[in-house]
Design a protein around this motif. Sequence first.
Motif, mmCIF file in Angstrom:
data_model
loop_
_atom_site.group_PDB
_atom_site.id
_atom_site.type_symbol
_atom_site.label_atom_id
_atom_site.label_comp_id
_atom_site.label_asym_id
_atom_site.label_seq_id
_atom_site.Cartn_x
_atom_site.Cartn_y
_atom_site.Cartn_z
ATOM 1 N N ALA A 71 11.317 6.448 -0.110
ATOM 2 C CA ALA A 71 11.916 5.244 0.478
ATOM 3 C C ALA A 71 11.607 5.177 1.974
ATOM 4 O O ALA A 71 11.320 4.103 2.513
ATOM 5 C CB ALA A 71 13.421 5.228 0.234
ATOM 6 N N HIS A 72 11.658 6.320 2.645
ATOM 7 C CA HIS A 72 11.331 6.358 4.065
ATOM 8 C C HIS A 72 9.890 5.904 4.303
ATOM 9 O O HIS A 72 9.617 5.123 5.217
ATOM 10 C CB HIS A 72 11.527 7.763 4.633
ATOM 11 C CG HIS A 72 11.012 7.907 6.031
ATOM 12 N ND1 HIS A 72 9.745 8.353 6.313
ATOM 13 C CD2 HIS A 72 11.585 7.609 7.225
ATOM 14 C CE1 HIS A 72 9.556 8.341 7.615
ATOM 15 N NE2 HIS A 72 10.652 7.906 8.192
ATOM 16 N N ASP A 73 8.962 6.395 3.474
ATOM 17 C CA ASP A 73 7.556 6.016 3.639
ATOM 18 C C ASP A 73 7.337 4.523 3.362
ATOM 19 O O ASP A 73 6.500 3.893 4.003
ATOM 20 C CB ASP A 73 6.658 6.862 2.734
ATOM 21 C CG ASP A 73 6.582 8.314 3.187
ATOM 22 O OD1 ASP A 73 6.886 8.592 4.367
ATOM 23 O OD2 ASP A 73 6.230 9.165 2.347
ATOM 24 N N VAL A 82 5.985 -0.669 5.633
ATOM 25 C CA VAL A 82 6.283 -2.092 5.816
ATOM 26 C C VAL A 82 6.425 -2.411 7.299
ATOM 27 O O VAL A 82 5.899 -3.418 7.784
ATOM 28 C CB VAL A 82 7.547 -2.503 5.024
ATOM 29 C CG1 VAL A 82 7.986 -3.914 5.377
ATOM 30 C CG2 VAL A 82 7.289 -2.370 3.525
ATOM 31 N N PHE A 83 7.118 -1.539 8.039
ATOM 32 C CA PHE A 83 7.265 -1.747 9.482
ATOM 33 C C PHE A 83 5.905 -1.772 10.173
ATOM 34 O O PHE A 83 5.637 -2.640 11.007
ATOM 35 C CB PHE A 83 8.142 -0.636 10.082
ATOM 36 C CG PHE A 83 8.315 -0.756 11.565
ATOM 37 C CD1 PHE A 83 9.225 -1.647 12.104
ATOM 38 C CD2 PHE A 83 7.552 0.028 12.428
ATOM 39 C CE1 PHE A 83 9.365 -1.769 13.485
ATOM 40 C CE2 PHE A 83 7.698 -0.078 13.798
ATOM 41 C CZ PHE A 83 8.605 -0.983 14.330
ATOM 42 N N ALA A 108 12.609 -0.898 15.253
ATOM 43 C CA ALA A 108 12.198 0.430 14.797
ATOM 44 C C ALA A 108 12.296 0.512 13.279
ATOM 45 O O ALA A 108 13.163 -0.120 12.672
ATOM 46 C CB ALA A 108 13.084 1.497 15.427
ATOM 47 N N SER A 109 11.434 1.318 12.677
ATOM 48 C CA SER A 109 11.411 1.431 11.221
ATOM 49 C C SER A 109 12.690 2.055 10.666
ATOM 50 O O SER A 109 13.073 1.776 9.530
ATOM 51 C CB SER A 109 10.200 2.248 10.769
ATOM 52 O OG SER A 109 10.314 3.580 11.217
ATOM 53 N N ASN A 110 13.366 2.898 11.462
ATOM 54 C CA ASN A 110 14.582 3.538 10.949
ATOM 55 C C ASN A 110 15.745 2.559 10.775
ATOM 56 O O ASN A 110 16.770 2.917 10.211
ATOM 57 C CB ASN A 110 14.988 4.723 11.834
ATOM 58 C CG ASN A 110 15.378 4.299 13.223
ATOM 59 O OD1 ASN A 110 14.936 3.271 13.730
ATOM 60 N ND2 ASN A 110 16.190 5.115 13.866
ATOM 61 N N LEU A 111 15.586 1.324 11.245
ATOM 62 C CA LEU A 111 16.611 0.308 11.025
ATOM 63 C C LEU A 111 16.454 -0.379 9.670
ATOM 64 O O LEU A 111 17.348 -1.091 9.230
ATOM 65 C CB LEU A 111 16.561 -0.755 12.131
ATOM 66 C CG LEU A 111 16.874 -0.264 13.539
ATOM 67 C CD1 LEU A 111 16.668 -1.377 14.547
ATOM 68 C CD2 LEU A 111 18.275 0.286 13.614
ATOM 69 N N HIS A 169 15.767 -5.039 -2.210
ATOM 70 C CA HIS A 169 16.101 -5.768 -0.989
ATOM 71 C C HIS A 169 15.764 -4.884 0.201
ATOM 72 O O HIS A 169 15.966 -3.669 0.168
ATOM 73 C CB HIS A 169 17.582 -6.133 -0.971
ATOM 74 C CG HIS A 169 17.921 -7.205 -1.944
ATOM 75 N ND1 HIS A 169 18.235 -6.947 -3.255
ATOM 76 C CD2 HIS A 169 17.955 -8.546 -1.803
ATOM 77 C CE1 HIS A 169 18.464 -8.084 -3.875
ATOM 78 N NE2 HIS A 169 18.304 -9.070 -3.025
ATOM 79 N N LEU A 170 15.274 -5.510 1.252
ATOM 80 C CA LEU A 170 14.975 -4.829 2.511
ATOM 81 C C LEU A 170 15.912 -5.413 3.562
ATOM 82 O O LEU A 170 15.869 -6.613 3.840
ATOM 83 C CB LEU A 170 13.513 -5.052 2.907
ATOM 84 C CG LEU A 170 13.045 -4.383 4.184
ATOM 85 C CD1 LEU A 170 13.049 -2.861 4.029
ATOM 86 C CD2 LEU A 170 11.649 -4.866 4.558
ATOM 87 N N VAL A 171 16.783 -4.566 4.092
ATOM 88 C CA VAL A 171 17.791 -5.039 5.046
ATOM 89 C C VAL A 171 17.729 -4.219 6.326
ATOM 90 O O VAL A 171 17.162 -3.126 6.357
ATOM 91 C CB VAL A 171 19.218 -4.957 4.444
ATOM 92 C CG1 VAL A 171 19.342 -5.859 3.225
ATOM 93 C CG2 VAL A 171 19.595 -3.535 4.091
#
Length: 122
Positions: free
Chosen positions: A37-39, A44-45, A59-62, A92-94
């Motif tokens: 999921a992190h990757d 995507v970021f 930032a991608s961590n958001l 969903h991407l939030v």
Amino acid sequence: MAAKNSTPLNSQDSINLKLILVSGRTKEWLFEPSTSAHDVTQYVFDNWPAEWEEERVEASNLLKLIYHGRFLHGSVTLNALGLPPGKVSVMHLVTRENLPEPNSNDNLKKSKRGSCCRCCLS
């Protein structure tokens, strides 16, 4: 992970992940089943679609993924979720800084009851 500048992923062996933003905008991406999921959120970021530009985060961590109503922690892989290769799976991407604590609803129910069982101590 998704194909970058290497050999394109085969759509029959890859997971076709359709991501939906809160705004309703969608985009499909191909990932290897072993992708975490992190990757996914990092990819995507790093490859943020132009049509999503006004919804870009700092930032991608958001970025967090939701699948079947649950937030996914970074280490879970697409394969571990049982997503079928060659078919479209929807998430969903939030934007969210922190994930909720696991079983927070269970803890809330227990605190409302007052105790974990119906015994009485005297």
